[in-house]
Design an enzyme around this catalytic site. Structure first.
Site, PDB file in Angstrom:
ATOM      1  CB  SER A   1      -0.857  -0.027   1.275  1.00 17.70           C
ATOM      2  OG  SER A   1      -1.421   1.233   1.548  1.00 17.70           O
TER       3      SER A   1
ATOM      4  CE1 TYR B   1      -5.138  -1.730   4.329  1.00 20.02           C
ATOM      5  CE2 TYR B   1      -3.880   0.285   3.998  1.00 20.02           C
ATOM      6  CZ  TYR B   1      -4.520  -0.824   3.483  1.00 20.02           C
ATOM      7  OH  TYR B   1      -4.531  -1.047   2.118  1.00 20.02           O
TER       8      TYR B   1
END
Ligand code: NAP
Length: 253
Positions: free
Chosen positions: A145, A158
């Site tokens: 990410s 996350y």
């Protein structure tokens, strides 16, 4: 360079979370490049099965909740039993929880870390053992990410998980290159999927995000096709441990 360097003819790929979003886009890209697919997840990937078959390839559906490690060995076994082996693993399934770090709960922490990092590692390990035993090498592609590179805000588990994915990609490349296994990652920028529905719907955040993307648009799952086929194909045999941003220029800004 011949086209064969980008062919996946005769290969078998496992893609997790392939019923929707980026997983669906990558599964279809791998099928179009010649691979048969094991589609792993908790929701039925009917649409993806249709798309894989339309590309002329076979699709095996393996129902599994990747929030725990229970299904891991069965996923590898079923893929081998059906297709005779496994050549490619795409660790795509993942979730995000949004909350201020000051209020973040252990449940929000564990849920994200379990699927995004713990299962990713142990599924990679199970697949790598099968690849080592088969002696033909293989390709493992992790989905990282922008928050592998940046801190983000209100998504502590996350960010921790995706930063961990980038680190794991490096150590696994270091350890498994000796078996002919390439371990690399793709870091998608901002893609229009369920995962980012809240951001797309927030007018202010949507405008801020678009304003920073040089390409001037959200990514579409088909934008990952080139990167995933490259990292799954012989063309990337000497590429190890990288996290490749596919972000419309977000990180360059
Ligand atoms: P998505 O549309 O929400 O898809 C997530 C996938 O993961 C779905 O197939 C989902 O299945 C599966 N999944 C979630 N929890 C699961 C569980 N416990 N067991 C099995 N499967 C589970 O999101 P996406 O945007 O395509 O995300 C795919 C990956 O890309 C994730 O790792 C995400 O972090 C990463 N990513 C996305 C973006 C973006 O902008 N969209 C950017 C960077 C990275 P269900 O449908 O059953 O929930």
């Amino acid at each position: 360079m011949s086209k064969a360097s980008f062919s996946l003819e005769g290969k078998t790929a496992i893609v997790t979370g392939a019923n929707t979003g980026l997983g669906q886009g990558m599964a279809v890209a791998l099928a179009e490049a010649g691979a048969d697919l094991a589609l792993v997840g908790r929701s039925a990937p009917d649409e993806t099965v249709g798309m894989v078959e339309a590309a002329g390839r076979k699709a095996l559906v393996i129902e599994a909740d990747l929030g725990s490690l229970d299904p891991v060995d069965g996923i590898v076994q079923e893929t081998r039993d059906t297709f005779g082996g496994v050549d490619i693993l795409v660790n795509n399934a993942g979730i995000i929880k949004r909350n201020d770090a000051i209020d973040f709960t252990t449940e929000e922490w564990d849920a994200v870390m379990n699927i995004n990092l713990r299962t990713l590692f142990f599924l990679s390990q199970a697949v790598a053992r099968a690849m080592r035993d088969a002696g033909k090498g293989g390709k493992i592609i992790n989905i990282a990410s922008m928050l592998s590179f940046q801190g983000g805000i209100r998504v502590p588990s996350y960010t921790a998980s995706k930063s961990g994915v980038m680190g794991l990609t490096r150590i696994l490349a270091n350890e498994w290159a000796q078996y002919g296994i390439n371990v690399n990652a793709i870091a998608p920028g901002y893609f229009a999927t369920n995962n980012t529905a809240a951001l797309q719907a927030d007018e202010k955040r949507n405008a801020e995000i678009l304003g920073r993307i040089p390409s001037g648009r959200w990514g579409d799952p088909s934008d990952l096709a080139g990167a995933v086929v490259f990292l799954a194909a012989p063309a990337s045999d000497y590429v190890q441990g990288i996290t490749l941003p596919v972000d419309g220029g977000w990180l360059a800004r």
